[in-house]
Design an enzyme around this catalytic site. Sequence first.
Site, PDB file in Angstrom:
ATOM      1  N   GLY A 251       0.820  -1.205   0.000  1.00 30.68           N
ATOM      2  CA  GLY A 251       0.000   0.000   0.000  1.00 30.68           C
ATOM      3  C   GLY A 251       0.849   1.247   0.000  1.00 30.68           C
ATOM      4  O   GLY A 251       2.024   1.216   0.365  1.00 30.68           O
TER       5      GLY A 251
ATOM      6  N   THR B 187       2.333   0.133   8.916  1.00 28.83           N
ATOM      7  CA  THR B 187       3.070  -0.029  10.178  1.00 28.83           C
ATOM      8  C   THR B 187       2.095  -0.108  11.343  1.00 28.83           C
ATOM      9  O   THR B 187       2.255  -0.947  12.243  1.00 28.83           O
ATOM     10  CB  THR B 187       4.026   1.164  10.387  1.00 28.83           C
ATOM     11  OG1 THR B 187       4.793   1.340   9.201  1.00 28.83           O
ATOM     12  CG2 THR B 187       4.948   0.925  11.552  1.00 28.83           C
TER      13      THR B 187
ATOM     14  N   GLU C 269      -6.379  31.404 -13.451  1.00 28.46           N
ATOM     15  CA  GLU C 269      -7.265  30.641 -12.571  1.00 28.46           C
ATOM     16  C   GLU C 269      -8.709  30.695 -13.058  1.00 28.46           C
ATOM     17  O   GLU C 269      -9.416  29.693 -13.033  1.00 28.46           O
ATOM     18  CB  GLU C 269      -7.173  31.140 -11.122  1.00 28.46           C
ATOM     19  CG  GLU C 269      -5.786  30.988 -10.489  1.00 28.46           C
ATOM     20  CD  GLU C 269      -5.221  29.581 -10.552  1.00 28.46           C
ATOM     21  OE1 GLU C 269      -6.009  28.608 -10.586  1.00 28.46           O
ATOM     22  OE2 GLU C 269      -3.981  29.442 -10.575  1.00 28.46           O
TER      23      GLU C 269
HETATM   24  P1  ADP Z   1       2.555   3.290   6.459  1.00 27.53           P
HETATM   25  O1  ADP Z   1       3.332   2.372   7.331  1.00 27.53           O
HETATM   26  O2  ADP Z   1       1.573   2.586   5.594  1.00 27.53           O
HETATM   27  O3  ADP Z   1       3.391   4.255   5.700  1.00 27.53           O
HETATM   28  P2  ADP Z   1       1.725   4.281   8.974  1.00 27.53           P
HETATM   29  O4  ADP Z   1       1.191   3.061   9.595  1.00 27.53           O
HETATM   30  O5  ADP Z   1       3.100   4.667   9.376  1.00 27.53           O
HETATM   31  O6  ADP Z   1       1.657   4.178   7.408  1.00 27.53           O
HETATM   32  O7  ADP Z   1       0.713   5.474   9.235  1.00 27.53           O
HETATM   33  C1  ADP Z   1       1.137   6.726   9.669  1.00 27.53           C
HETATM   34  C2  ADP Z   1       0.127   7.322  10.594  1.00 27.53           C
HETATM   35  O8  ADP Z   1      -1.090   7.609   9.913  1.00 27.53           O
HETATM   36  C3  ADP Z   1      -0.279   6.411  11.717  1.00 27.53           C
HETATM   37  O9  ADP Z   1       0.602   6.489  12.796  1.00 27.53           O
HETATM   38  C4  ADP Z   1      -1.656   6.919  12.071  1.00 27.53           C
HETATM   39  O10 ADP Z   1      -1.561   8.046  12.910  1.00 27.53           O
HETATM   40  C5  ADP Z   1      -2.199   7.373  10.742  1.00 27.53           C
HETATM   41  N1  ADP Z   1      -3.027   6.333  10.132  1.00 27.53           N
HETATM   42  C6  ADP Z   1      -2.803   5.726   8.953  1.00 27.53           C
HETATM   43  N2  ADP Z   1      -3.779   4.845   8.673  1.00 27.53           N
HETATM   44  C7  ADP Z   1      -4.618   4.866   9.710  1.00 27.53           C
HETATM   45  C8  ADP Z   1      -5.824   4.176  10.026  1.00 27.53           C
HETATM   46  N3  ADP Z   1      -6.350   3.254   9.198  1.00 27.53           N
HETATM   47  N4  ADP Z   1      -6.428   4.458  11.189  1.00 27.53           N
HETATM   48  C9  ADP Z   1      -5.912   5.374  12.036  1.00 27.53           C
HETATM   49  N5  ADP Z   1      -4.802   6.063  11.802  1.00 27.53           N
HETATM   50  C10 ADP Z   1      -4.152   5.826  10.651  1.00 27.53           C
HETATM   51 ZN    ZN Z   2      -3.029  26.296 -13.441  1.00 25.90          ZN
HETATM   52 MG    MG Z   3       5.337   2.760   7.713  1.00 26.68          MG
END
Ligand code: ADP
Ligand code: ZN
Ligand code: MG
Length: 601
Positions: A209, A216, A431
Amino acid sequence: MSKKKDEKQKNKKMWIYLISLVVLLVLLVGLAIFYINNNKDKEDENSLAYTELIKELSEGKIEKIEMTVGSTTVKVKQKDVEEDKEKKSIVPNTESFIGLVQEKVAEGNEIELVQKPRSVFAQIPSFIISFLPTLIMLALFVMIFKMQGLGEKGKVYDDTERKTKVKFDDVAGLDEEKEELFEIVEFLKKPEKYTRMGAKIPKGVLLCGKPGTGKTLIAKAIAGEAEVPFISMSGSEFIEMFAGLGASRVRKLFEKARKLSPCIVFIDEIDAIGSRRSSNSGAETENNQTLNQLLVEMDGFSSEETIIVLAATNRPEMLDQALLRPGRFDRQITIPTPDLKGRLEILKIHAEDKRIAEDVNLESIAEDTAGFTGAELANILNEAAIIATKNKHEDIENEDIEEAVKKVTVGLEKRTRVYSEKDKKLTAYHEAGHAVVSRYLPTQTNVKEVSIIPRGVAGGYTMYKSDEDKYYISKTEMQEKLIALLGGRAAEKLVLDDISTGASNDIEVATKIARDMVTKYGMSDTLGPIDFQGKEPYEMQLFGEDIGDKIGQEVKTLIDTAYNDAQVLLRQHRDKLDSIAEELLQKEKINEADFKKFFDV
Ligand code: ADP
Ligand code: ZN
Ligand code: MG
């Protein structure tokens, strides 16, 4: 909290190592100086050859001889020289030399023979002394390695041994994905239950994703739900590493995992180590070592060991196929960008710990943020809290959140930027051009706001109502999108008969869309539904020698047509274009309702 303590402990160790290092270095330098001096002494003019010594001894020229037990170097004082001008001499056999001196004394010569006990230094066996520099060097190396190890552990084993408190409830939306992953939670909790049945539980699960979609987060939530340790490492850390270090880190990671099992091992950005093995360049080979070690480790543990490896990537198609074989990452779960319901839930979760005003409508924000990831939504609410503070609001209000959305999408408003009248007019027409053209294109969403107040790098902007979440975009829609994008440039050309650099971003986006239409979505009638993207030159040749020209021609036709259509539309509705640009010059900003009024006649 225990993390902080650990951190302190680590710092303390680091200091100890550092001090030892300095001490060792000083020792080494001291030793070197000592050796150099020693050697200098030997070659010095102050030395007396042994044969010369014997001769002078027989001639009665020697007054005093000083010897140290166990040393072959003797200090000699001749009769006719001053006290501090003693000479040194090397004696091949001390015992026979002493015998010789005693003989001379017995013959009536006045020779003072002093025998000093061994010095502490001399008592150290000579082989140790000669090995000392080597020993110190060795110690130095060990120190350096240990220190590196300390730094390394801090990075790789970030959350190790700490159970995360993240639960599935903290992950908004993603219901189906959670359901699928719940199986893993169950397995980690009661492995016997499954193995008794003979069930094979997946060793590796790949989470695919876009960044910020919560990969994470969900991995941590699995560990949190199962109440097992979460051990993590990021593939990108391996990119600039010494040869062999990557592999050794992977080994250590799994060593740790075996000790802590049942547990979750999380490898973020696995594409950094696990991308397809193509060339044989240095970095590539190193990556392969790391990747091979990972494969070895994954094949190495049995399913009874209850280690589940989760890995995250946003480019699953880049991964080495070896990683995806059975027994490795044979399960893939795609974490999508949230839909309307998901966005609302994410906003709700992140609104919980913030002071949000009563009248804030999270639903409408969710509607306005199609395509946003969870991380972006969380960021918007955080920005909104900052903006509300700046605005001295009691709570976070709707306007704060709307401002935050704009800040995240187009950048910060820059009211202070100085703007010449000419630039202002150009921006206003540019614009207004986007806005008017879009208004006459059925597939394009309504204009939400037009502004000529600079934001981020943009001189002005036209914001559209967000697209409803769509899975498919039609060819007509893409064509009309091109027209809307080129509406800005078309207006400049039409009204000012000159064009500016202000349209560069529009052109960039339009070109990409047109290219995708031809090479990815098969929307060109002449070229047909063929995927031309990411093909090697030899693969492209299969479609004919001049395939590149044909693609270029098709892309150009799409752009030219759209640019032309935009100009036609603007000529037709020149009155609207003029009045909207005029309004912009006066008020700088037009909202949705006011914009609609121009077309109400
Ligand atoms: P990725 O690992 O996919 O790059 P993360 O898990 O690090 O994304 O997400 C970063 C932050 O975004 C999380 O710590 C959380 O605060 C927020 N977030 C992302 N997805 C969700 C979700 N489904 N529900 C709640 N918070 C989310
Ligand atoms: Zn433009
Ligand atoms: Mg991540």
